[in-house]
Motif scaffolding. Structure first.
Motif, PDB file in Angstrom:
ATOM      1  N   ARG B  69       0.834  -1.209   0.000  1.00  0.00           N
ATOM      2  CA  ARG B  69       0.000   0.000   0.000  1.00  0.00           C
ATOM      3  C   ARG B  69       0.871   1.264   0.000  1.00  0.00           C
ATOM      4  NH1 ARG B  69      -2.146   2.840   4.216  1.00  0.00           N
ATOM      5  NH2 ARG B  69      -4.272   2.526   3.533  1.00  0.00           N
ATOM      6  N   SER B  73       0.997   3.967  -2.954  1.00  0.00           N
ATOM      7  CA  SER B  73       0.686   5.382  -2.705  1.00  0.00           C
ATOM      8  C   SER B  73       1.658   6.311  -3.408  1.00  0.00           C
ATOM      9  CB  SER B  73       0.707   5.671  -1.191  1.00  0.00           C
ATOM     10  OG  SER B  73       2.032   5.823  -0.713  1.00  0.00           O
ATOM     11  N   GLN B  74       2.797   5.759  -3.814  1.00  0.00           N
ATOM     12  CA  GLN B  74       3.782   6.584  -4.516  1.00  0.00           C
ATOM     13  C   GLN B  74       3.783   6.273  -6.009  1.00  0.00           C
ATOM     14  OE1 GLN B  74       6.306   8.973  -3.237  1.00  0.00           O
ATOM     15  NE2 GLN B  74       4.784   9.165  -1.620  1.00  0.00           N
ATOM     16  N   HIS B 314     -12.385   0.810   0.079  1.00  0.00           N
ATOM     17  CA  HIS B 314     -12.651   2.225  -0.181  1.00  0.00           C
ATOM     18  C   HIS B 314     -12.360   2.593  -1.628  1.00  0.00           C
ATOM     19  CE1 HIS B 314     -11.993   6.641   0.158  1.00  0.00           C
ATOM     20  NE2 HIS B 314     -12.868   6.557   1.133  1.00  0.00           N
TER      21      HIS B 314
ATOM     22  N   VAL C 337     -13.243  10.183   5.162  1.00  0.00           N
ATOM     23  CA  VAL C 337     -13.270   8.872   4.501  1.00  0.00           C
ATOM     24  C   VAL C 337     -14.412   8.788   3.494  1.00  0.00           C
ATOM     25  CG1 VAL C 337     -13.394   6.384   4.854  1.00  0.00           C
ATOM     26  CG2 VAL C 337     -12.166   7.815   6.488  1.00  0.00           C
ATOM     27  N   GLN C 341     -14.340  10.075  -0.905  1.00  0.00           N
ATOM     28  CA  GLN C 341     -14.427   8.887  -1.764  1.00  0.00           C
ATOM     29  C   GLN C 341     -14.848   9.186  -3.205  1.00  0.00           C
ATOM     30  OE1 GLN C 341     -17.171   5.701  -1.079  1.00  0.00           O
ATOM     31  NE2 GLN C 341     -15.624   4.132  -1.427  1.00  0.00           N
ATOM     32  N   ASN C 349      -6.484   7.378  -8.213  1.00  0.00           N
ATOM     33  CA  ASN C 349      -5.462   6.424  -8.636  1.00  0.00           C
ATOM     34  C   ASN C 349      -4.536   6.977  -9.704  1.00  0.00           C
ATOM     35  OD1 ASN C 349      -6.167   3.789  -7.178  1.00  0.00           O
ATOM     36  ND2 ASN C 349      -8.157   4.452  -7.967  1.00  0.00           N
ATOM     37  N   PRO C 351      -1.528   9.013 -10.716  1.00  0.00           N
ATOM     38  CA  PRO C 351      -0.357   9.631 -10.075  1.00  0.00           C
ATOM     39  C   PRO C 351       0.037  10.970 -10.694  1.00  0.00           C
ATOM     40  CG  PRO C 351       0.269   7.598 -11.225  1.00  0.00           C
ATOM     41  CD  PRO C 351      -1.215   7.760 -11.406  1.00  0.00           C
ATOM     42  N   PRO C 371      -4.013   6.946   6.704  1.00  0.00           N
ATOM     43  CA  PRO C 371      -4.384   5.756   5.921  1.00  0.00           C
ATOM     44  C   PRO C 371      -4.765   6.082   4.465  1.00  0.00           C
ATOM     45  CG  PRO C 371      -5.306   5.579   8.127  1.00  0.00           C
ATOM     46  CD  PRO C 371      -4.716   6.972   8.013  1.00  0.00           C
ATOM     47  N   LEU C 372      -5.461   7.182   4.241  1.00  0.00           N
ATOM     48  CA  LEU C 372      -5.824   7.530   2.864  1.00  0.00           C
ATOM     49  C   LEU C 372      -4.577   7.902   2.055  1.00  0.00           C
ATOM     50  CD1 LEU C 372      -9.069   9.622   3.540  1.00  0.00           C
ATOM     51  CD2 LEU C 372      -8.959   7.499   2.211  1.00  0.00           C
ATOM     52  N   ALA C 373      -3.727   8.754   2.628  1.00  0.00           N
ATOM     53  CA  ALA C 373      -2.536   9.190   1.902  1.00  0.00           C
ATOM     54  C   ALA C 373      -1.536   8.060   1.736  1.00  0.00           C
ATOM     55  CB  ALA C 373      -1.885  10.369   2.620  1.00  0.00           C
ATOM     56  N   GLY C 374      -1.576   7.096   2.655  1.00  0.00           N
ATOM     57  CA  GLY C 374      -0.700   5.934   2.559  1.00  0.00           C
ATOM     58  C   GLY C 374      -1.202   4.902   1.573  1.00  0.00           C
ATOM     59  N   HIS C 375      -2.273   5.229   0.881  1.00  0.00           N
ATOM     60  CA  HIS C 375      -2.786   4.306  -0.136  1.00  0.00           C
ATOM     61  C   HIS C 375      -2.954   4.966  -1.510  1.00  0.00           C
ATOM     62  CE1 HIS C 375      -5.152   1.393  -2.273  1.00  0.00           C
ATOM     63  NE2 HIS C 375      -6.103   2.264  -2.430  1.00  0.00           N
ATOM     64  N   TYR C 376      -3.649   6.081  -1.578  1.00  0.00           N
ATOM     65  CA  TYR C 376      -3.980   6.673  -2.884  1.00  0.00           C
ATOM     66  C   TYR C 376      -2.790   7.411  -3.504  1.00  0.00           C
ATOM     67  CZ  TYR C 376      -8.991   5.697  -2.536  1.00  0.00           C
ATOM     68  OH  TYR C 376     -10.219   5.080  -2.478  1.00  0.00           O
ATOM     69  N   PRO C 377      -2.450   7.084  -4.725  1.00  0.00           N
ATOM     70  CA  PRO C 377      -1.312   7.756  -5.381  1.00  0.00           C
ATOM     71  C   PRO C 377      -1.492   9.273  -5.505  1.00  0.00           C
ATOM     72  CG  PRO C 377      -1.960   5.802  -6.618  1.00  0.00           C
ATOM     73  CD  PRO C 377      -2.988   5.981  -5.540  1.00  0.00           C
ATOM     74  N   LYS C 380      -1.830  13.588  -0.971  1.00  0.00           N
ATOM     75  CA  LYS C 380      -0.726  13.918  -0.070  1.00  0.00           C
ATOM     76  C   LYS C 380      -1.292  14.693   1.124  1.00  0.00           C
ATOM     77  CE  LYS C 380       2.509  12.406  -2.914  1.00  0.00           C
ATOM     78  NZ  LYS C 380       1.508  11.451  -3.484  1.00  0.00           N
ATOM     79  N   ALA C 405       1.623   6.940   6.954  1.00  0.00           N
ATOM     80  CA  ALA C 405       1.827   7.614   5.663  1.00  0.00           C
ATOM     81  C   ALA C 405       3.296   7.815   5.337  1.00  0.00           C
ATOM     82  CB  ALA C 405       1.112   8.969   5.659  1.00  0.00           C
ATOM     83  N   ASN C 409       4.665  10.907   1.798  1.00  0.00           N
ATOM     84  CA  ASN C 409       3.310  11.322   1.425  1.00  0.00           C
ATOM     85  C   ASN C 409       2.925  12.638   2.097  1.00  0.00           C
ATOM     86  OD1 ASN C 409       2.294   9.245  -0.390  1.00  0.00           O
ATOM     87  ND2 ASN C 409       2.568   7.859   1.351  1.00  0.00           N
TER      88      ASN C 409
END
Lengths: 470, 470, 470
Positions: B69, B73-74, B314, C337, C341, C349, C351, C371-377, C380, C405, C409
């Motif tokens: 994950r 994220s990067q 999500h 959250v 969404q 997704n 980047p 958690p959001l920033a640690g997942h979605y490209p 930040k 994160a 991020n």
């Protein structure tokens, strides 16, 4: 083999030697200051009658919900701890209850109760070993014997504790006879009351209708008419003022306030007294009454305290057999920004008014309460409360409010307790934690030490006197 | 030029020398204790078949959502990391995936993953340089070679890891064949299961209807009638008990519970199986089933674990191509006070029952969960979970729960992981943080060191055994 | 007798000697790095015209809501502090206002303002005593005299402050003339703008309808048709890009986003421009516009900044006489959250897109945002903001986001201020706190010191440049 009971002089100070040394120097300025206890729940009859306390269990264990809730959480019956139920006093032998308490001291490791108790045992009763199963009887006998001596009567402890003033809390339908007796006595201790009208303000209180009837009897007002009801409050506030009261106090489920037009308020009240108020009406009525109380405060100068956010009597089974205040009140998420806006919009810009708000929801410290108190002239922050009146809780309060609200929008410490014996221990804990926080600011070169010393004294003594108009 | 990989003996201990020295003394009591892993997600087939793990990427990277994950994220594609999609296994070369992982180690600075991995690389595989682009192949080759040896088979690692017991998690429609095989084998390792019935309890689960059908096949019960459905649960719980299971586990969107009258529950179930349950019905059904599970626990003794508050899947785009459990579950605000009241009102005063509740919402620690666990005999607090199973997260858990719930309403550590290789690192992290917290209490004279040592051992070993009835 | 004003070299570093020594070594890598200020509220006319600032009160006190909100909270009238009202400029004598400020410095103890001011007084104006009632005139005279010299003109300070780039914030209906003048001048300072369209996006903004009309005039588009309105945004974004803009910025009451079908969006817009939008429509329109802005970002590369969660103009009394931005904006609970969404489902997704999200609700750091920033490209985390841009607040941000994160991020520091004089003090504070956090990780053997030094430089310099595409 029992373990020594030692209260270390440096307790609650950070371990880092530089910071600890600063904390100790700051603490030297405050450790001996008199105690101002502007909000609490001691029993005025203690000071009026000055009778001996009964026995260790009845004094220290059975009334202390911090203690018996923890024991209960591990499966120990309240009955066995001497806690009275709705059916009457506990049938437990006080010594047996004490032994049960003694044998479970490990449950209190890391809790504020362990620190408060250690102070009481060591400083007040001179005990030199720790409480455990083996020392239970030694404790019981020592404390029991002490309580029979004049030095342990309430007034003697009050003086020994260097209490300059203590406020109890009474309802408008309570008698003020004990306060009048104290006032009219030759004893110089200052024991005042606070006006806590929840029973006649909360339509969902189980005694609301009977309380309203009693409110009428006491005041001679028609408490079923809106104007009579308000007049009854005004009369009773004047009675309270006559025994030194400077504050009202309100324990509502939420922080909601309202600012209804007079006709709307009257109509709402009519529904309430007719028993036709649903949950939303009840909530709205409590909300409106906070604004009504603020309005009266502009006349009589009472500080308005709001203690919101406890979900009362969560354990319905326990409530049905033991009633209120048995350790089953649970904090819940509490919103302040929208909730307080009606009241603050009405009176928040008036610096003559003092509204002191408390919270059981620590997330509101930095997000809502410090920003509100750092703006509105009328609003001040009460100290860390109840579950958060603890070393970590007191520190989080400072860490999360100081940067936005500063120190001077806070009001010093409230012990808020009925556990009279532990009052100095509670104030001492708060003073130590405040000094620890200030010491960190000094050690990190964020505050000069002389300014920190001034703040320490203000927090311990000057701010509570000023905020509560004492 | 590669950098040395060093695991410092004092890692995770506070820098203050006094506190660190205490922490080290406390840690000496717990560092070598056996691992109790009462809740997790390892694969029982590993221990049943004892086959070699395949390769570094498939073992360490592709199944670890903490790792991929962060990389995702990067902007790094999951496909390139060896993560399987709904279309099948990744086509990425395992070594290429490993190199990509190696070249992006800076992303993990300050994360718990970096600590867990360092332990695995250093202690398990004996690597002496840090993982980076230059050492990627050296790592791949070293680990790959090790995995082919008998010492790195699952059972050998289980023994080397000093695991006294591990629990996996299965659904009622999963086979227990691997557990039965382990039980009936001559290997002495204890691998038990936990009963996780989400797929047959959650009407919004994408496999609910098919799971219900399979549930009927396995149990021979009519899972479309309320009584048959409950009987199926009872049968399956008995099957799980036969392979050593002592707990059920429930991953619901919220902590809501309900206590419906039997006829209401039956009617609700009828709507659910007919596919007529909307969102509120689905929520209510899950809520009611927690109470039903508690009721069964009074018979079979299963501990009831509640893991609420994850907003699952999500990322809808990712879900449609990769499916569940791909690092796109996000915590959300979770309310406990009102949510748990129906269940606690029904069974919360029964000390025979053990309900262990977890949270992804740290604000509930001091506000809701510690006060609830510090009162109800049946309620205990699970450890810091998932995103909060980290040095800071574990410390916040103790800082924010101890003063109200104490230590003895908590249940020790859960690794809750499918990353088998890292299990000792995770337990070691928790033990170190608990010792760091206890050391601070000792250094600040809030707890005696001998009591702290007793607590450290209880947290690491005795409490999980007691809480999970092992 | 006045007290010396001393800025200690080790300020804001932890007291523990080991950790402090590491922090100092890390800080040596970043203390002299140029300032990147990618988001703020300075006035571009300062740099375009380069005129002398007027006087100490008008420069330092009257525009600084951190200062006058605190003074106001203690009952001091804004009028007396030089703060302009809707009726016009304050009638207060600037020197009298300054004296009032000086006499109340104790209110700022423990606040970030006290640190920022100390830096400005000491480093910029060379003052050697603390500000108080006795030194008020000395301060006023010293600062006033300095401001008349060329060395204190805006461009000279910009250069002395080692600012590599600063972004101001303008509305689409603001002129960009000052930016064009700077661009076309022979001065080499980089002053860019950010596109902040709240006035033409928020139907509840008091100037919405007039802003829409002005938006049409400036762009020549029919801003009352959906396509014309979107075209106007595109045109204006191109104008902003021409003066160096790389980001848009959105200050909404909540973080809500929407992803409506084009026809739905058009219908919604029609209701909005017709003045028929209720609160829910207004909220939905703001939500949809974030997604529209993201869509435009895919074309023009603008970074999308979201600053949600301020309850604006909470003090209705003050708002009616003083207007916006007078210290009466209060944070409120903010959900991310569910709110984000729709936008993340659409573009999260990708980047190529960079969405930087901020919060005034610290509870979202560990629960939702990390958690959001640690997942979605595309996502930040912006730095600690506004009330949380403070030593404790900055540290909580790192403590509560890093483990999930990571550092990469996040996007470095934003000063987000109109208080130009204090900008280096704010960046210095952030750099010191980041070094203090990194030093703790190093001291606890959670990160190598060379990696920490690399992170420190990235946070102070590389990440803001990269994240804002500068």
């Amino acid at each position: 083999m029992s373990k020594p009971l030692v209260l270390h002089d440096d307790r609650l100070f950070p371990a880092d030697p530089t910071t600890r040394a600063i904390a100790k120097r700051l603490y030297a300025h405050v450790r001996a200051l008199p105690i101002i206890s502007p909000h609490g729940h001691t029993d005025p009859s203690w000071f009026a009658r000055n009778e001996a306390f009964s026995n260790p269990t009845e004094l220290l264990l059975a009334p202390d919900h911090y203690l018996y809730r923890m024991l209960y959480s591990q499966g120990i019956a309240l009955e066995d701890l001497g806690v009275p139920s709705l059916a009457g006093p506990s049938q437990a032998d006080p010594r047996a209850a004490w032994r049960l308490f003694a044998a479970n001291q490990h449950l209190f490791r890391g809790t504020p109760s362990s620190g408060w108790l250690a102070w009481v045992f060591s400083k007040v009763f001179g005990l030199e070993v720790q409480l455990d199963a083996d020392t239970a009887d030694h404790y019981y006998d020592t404390i029991d014997a002490a309580l029979r001596t004049p030095e342990f009567r309430p007034r003697a402890l009050f003086e020994r504790y260097n209490i300059e003033l203590i406020a109890t809390t009474e309802s408008p339908i309570d008698s003020l006879a004990h306060h009048e007796a104290i006032r009219d006595s030759d004893w110089s201790g200052r024991v005042i009351s606070a006006y806590r009208p929840d029973a006649v303000i909360d339509p969902e209180h189980e005694q609301f209708q009977s309380a309203l009837a009693r409110f009428a009897e006491i005041t001679g007002e028609d408490t079923h008419s809106w104007s009579g009801y308000l007049a009854a409050h005004r009369k009773r506030r004047a009675d309270f003022a006559a025994v030194g009261t400077t504050s009202s106090d309100h324990g509502h489920p939420t922080a909601r306030t309202a600012d209804l037009a007079p006709a709307e308020a009257e109509t709402l009240f009519a529904r309430v007294v007719a028993g036709k108020a649903g949950a939303e009406d009840a909530e709205l009525f409590r909300a409106q009454m906070l604004t009504e109380m603020a309005r009266m405060s502009l006349d009589d100068g009472f500080v308005l305290q709001i203690h919101p956010g406890a979900f009362r009597n969560h354990n319905t089974t326990l409530f049905s057999s033991y009633g209120r205040d048995k350790g089953a009140d649970i904090p819940s998420g509490t919103e302040y920004v929208r909730a307080l806006q009606p009241l603050l919009g009405r009176y928040g810009n008036d610096p003559r008014l003092s509204i002191i708000v408390f919270t059981l929801d620590e997330t509101s410290y930095s997000r809502e309460l410090a920003p509100l108190a750092g703006h509105y002239p009328a609003l001040k922050l009460g100290p860390a409360w109840w579950f958060h009146d603890s070393p970590e809780g007191l520190m989080r309060f400072r860490e999360q409010t100081t940067e936005t609200a500063g120190f001077y929008n806070t009001v010093g410490f409230n012990d808020d307790t009925r556990a009279f014996l532990s009052i100095p221990a509670r104030h001492d804990t708060a003073r130590r934690i405040d000094c620890a926080w200030l010491a960190r600011l000094v050690a990190e070169h964020r505050l000069d030490e002389d300014a920190a010393a001034e703040v320490a004294v203000d927090l311990a003594y000057n701010l509570p006197k000023r905020a509560y108009k004492l």
